[in-house]
Write a protein that holds these residues in place. Structure first.
Motif, PDB file in Angstrom:
ATOM      1  N   VAL A  45       0.832  -1.204   0.000  1.00 23.99           N
ATOM      2  CA  VAL A  45       0.000   0.000   0.000  1.00 23.99           C
ATOM      3  C   VAL A  45       0.866   1.254   0.000  1.00 23.99           C
ATOM      4  CG1 VAL A  45      -0.293   0.075   2.514  1.00 23.99           C
ATOM      5  CG2 VAL A  45      -2.002   1.118   1.048  1.00 23.99           C
ATOM      6  N   GLN A  46       0.458   2.258  -0.774  1.00 21.68           N
ATOM      7  CA  GLN A  46       1.227   3.488  -0.932  1.00 21.68           C
ATOM      8  C   GLN A  46       0.350   4.707  -0.674  1.00 21.68           C
ATOM      9  OE1 GLN A  46       4.594   3.564  -1.757  1.00 21.68           O
ATOM     10  NE2 GLN A  46       4.454   1.352  -1.486  1.00 21.68           N
ATOM     11  N   VAL A  47       0.987   5.817  -0.352  1.00 24.44           N
ATOM     12  CA  VAL A  47       0.272   7.086  -0.217  1.00 24.44           C
ATOM     13  C   VAL A  47      -0.393   7.395  -1.556  1.00 24.44           C
ATOM     14  CG1 VAL A  47       0.556   9.578   0.104  1.00 24.44           C
ATOM     15  CG2 VAL A  47       1.770   7.985   1.596  1.00 24.44           C
ATOM     16  N   GLY A  48      -1.641   7.835  -1.509  1.00 25.87           N
ATOM     17  CA  GLY A  48      -2.388   8.157  -2.719  1.00 25.87           C
ATOM     18  C   GLY A  48      -3.291   7.043  -3.205  1.00 25.87           C
ATOM     19  N   TRP A  49      -3.134   5.852  -2.652  1.00 21.04           N
ATOM     20  CA  TRP A  49      -3.997   4.749  -3.057  1.00 21.04           C
ATOM     21  C   TRP A  49      -5.400   4.960  -2.517  1.00 21.04           C
ATOM     22  CZ3 TRP A  49      -1.702  -0.828  -3.114  1.00 21.04           C
ATOM     23  CH2 TRP A  49      -0.598  -0.863  -3.980  1.00 21.04           C
ATOM     24  N   ALA A  62      -4.300   0.696  -6.053  1.00 22.87           N
ATOM     25  CA  ALA A  62      -3.497   1.721  -6.728  1.00 22.87           C
ATOM     26  C   ALA A  62      -4.376   2.452  -7.729  1.00 22.87           C
ATOM     27  CB  ALA A  62      -2.318   1.068  -7.445  1.00 22.87           C
ATOM     28  N   PRO A  63      -4.170   3.755  -7.888  1.00 19.73           N
ATOM     29  CA  PRO A  63      -4.973   4.489  -8.864  1.00 19.73           C
ATOM     30  C   PRO A  63      -4.634   4.048 -10.290  1.00 19.73           C
ATOM     31  CG  PRO A  63      -3.272   5.903  -7.925  1.00 19.73           C
ATOM     32  CD  PRO A  63      -3.219   4.613  -7.196  1.00 19.73           C
ATOM     33  N   THR A  64      -5.624   4.104 -11.155  1.00 22.93           N
ATOM     34  CA  THR A  64      -5.401   3.756 -12.559  1.00 22.93           C
ATOM     35  C   THR A  64      -4.759   4.937 -13.291  1.00 22.93           C
ATOM     36  OG1 THR A  64      -7.539   4.604 -13.295  1.00 22.93           O
ATOM     37  CG2 THR A  64      -7.467   2.296 -12.550  1.00 22.93           C
ATOM     38  N   TYR A  65      -4.283   4.679 -14.479  1.00 24.30           N
ATOM     39  CA  TYR A  65      -3.698   5.733 -15.311  1.00 24.30           C
ATOM     40  C   TYR A  65      -4.713   6.857 -15.508  1.00 24.30           C
ATOM     41  CZ  TYR A  65      -1.514   8.042 -19.293  1.00 24.30           C
ATOM     42  OH  TYR A  65      -0.960   8.967 -20.125  1.00 24.30           O
ATOM     43  N   ASP A  66      -5.937   6.509 -15.840  1.00 19.84           N
ATOM     44  CA  ASP A  66      -6.972   7.517 -16.084  1.00 19.84           C
ATOM     45  C   ASP A  66      -7.284   8.328 -14.829  1.00 19.84           C
ATOM     46  OD1 ASP A  66      -7.167   6.806 -18.745  1.00 19.84           O
ATOM     47  OD2 ASP A  66      -8.888   5.471 -18.440  1.00 19.84           O
ATOM     48  N   GLN A  67      -7.298   7.685 -13.673  1.00 21.83           N
ATOM     49  CA  GLN A  67      -7.530   8.417 -12.425  1.00 21.83           C
ATOM     50  C   GLN A  67      -6.406   9.419 -12.168  1.00 21.83           C
ATOM     51  OE1 GLN A  67      -7.877   4.945  -9.888  1.00 21.83           O
ATOM     52  NE2 GLN A  67     -10.049   5.382  -9.491  1.00 21.83           N
ATOM     53  N   LEU A  68      -5.165   9.005 -12.399  1.00 24.13           N
ATOM     54  CA  LEU A  68      -4.037   9.911 -12.198  1.00 24.13           C
ATOM     55  C   LEU A  68      -4.087  11.093 -13.157  1.00 24.13           C
ATOM     56  CD1 LEU A  68      -1.205   7.280 -11.651  1.00 24.13           C
ATOM     57  CD2 LEU A  68      -2.208   8.792  -9.925  1.00 24.13           C
ATOM     58  N   VAL A  69      -4.469  10.840 -14.403  1.00 25.89           N
ATOM     59  CA  VAL A  69      -4.599  11.932 -15.385  1.00 25.89           C
ATOM     60  C   VAL A  69      -5.680  12.903 -14.922  1.00 25.89           C
ATOM     61  CG1 VAL A  69      -5.345  12.473 -17.740  1.00 25.89           C
ATOM     62  CG2 VAL A  69      -3.719  10.613 -17.346  1.00 25.89           C
ATOM     63  N   GLU A  71      -6.830  13.393 -11.847  1.00 25.58           N
ATOM     64  CA  GLU A  71      -6.382  14.111 -10.648  1.00 25.58           C
ATOM     65  C   GLU A  71      -5.398  15.223 -11.007  1.00 25.58           C
ATOM     66  OE1 GLU A  71      -4.909  11.321  -7.762  1.00 25.58           O
ATOM     67  OE2 GLU A  71      -6.841  10.290  -7.643  1.00 25.58           O
ATOM     68  N   GLY A  72      -4.491  14.957 -11.942  1.00 24.25           N
ATOM     69  CA  GLY A  72      -3.549  15.988 -12.370  1.00 24.25           C
ATOM     70  C   GLY A  72      -4.280  17.174 -12.974  1.00 24.25           C
ATOM     71  N   ARG A  73      -5.265  16.889 -13.813  1.00 22.56           N
ATOM     72  CA  ARG A  73      -6.050  17.957 -14.438  1.00 22.56           C
ATOM     73  C   ARG A  73      -6.808  18.758 -13.378  1.00 22.56           C
ATOM     74  NH1 ARG A  73      -8.524  15.112 -18.134  1.00 22.56           N
ATOM     75  NH2 ARG A  73     -10.209  14.513 -16.752  1.00 22.56           N
TER      76      ARG A  73
END
Length: 142
Positions: A45-49, A62-69, A71-73
């Protein structure tokens, strides 16, 4: 060694990880509303999960690629909105246009523009969207 994660209730994400010989903490970090959970033995487990309650225990993903995109936006949008609010209260661009800006105000406007460009370029970072390094805000929020 015990391992605890703090789950922030506002977004149900792992906010902090604590490896300690002590018992489970009772106070939240940084006054964030949430809950400490014992995950001793879970080293993945990591921070941000994301954290989900299933029955009487927590499951982490873990967040998916789309979730990370996404969140960045969202973060970039918030940062840019804050800079626009700041500029409304500190109209250095108008002062420069009118020729009445001080050298300090001209420097502040340049720093503002550099910051906006840096925030806007977040997608061009080498490890995007897995790692995003946000620029330092060059002005105080008041």
């Amino acid at each position: 060694m015990n391992r605890y994660v703090f789950i922030a209730l506002y977004n149900l994400k792992v906010y902090q990880i604590l490896d300690t010989d002590e018992t489970i903490p009772v106070t939240p970090p940084d006054t964030v509303l949430g809950e400490w959970v014992d995950v001793t033995g879970n080293t993945t487990v990591q921070v941000g999960w994301s954290a989900f309650r299933v029955g009487d225990h927590w499951v982490f993903a873990a967040p998916t690629y789309d979730q990370l995109v996404r969140e960045g936006r969202e973060i970039a949008t918030l940062l840019l909105a804050d800079t626009q609010k700041w500029l409304l209260l500190n109209p250095f661009d108008y002062k420069v246009d009118l020729g009445v800006a001080t050298p300090a105000e001209e420097a502040a406007l340049l720093a503002f523009k550099q910051y906006v460009v840096a925030v806007s370029e977040y997608k061009n970072q080498p490890d995007f969207p897995y790692t995003i390094t946000w620029p330092t805000i060059p002005f105080p929020f008041v």
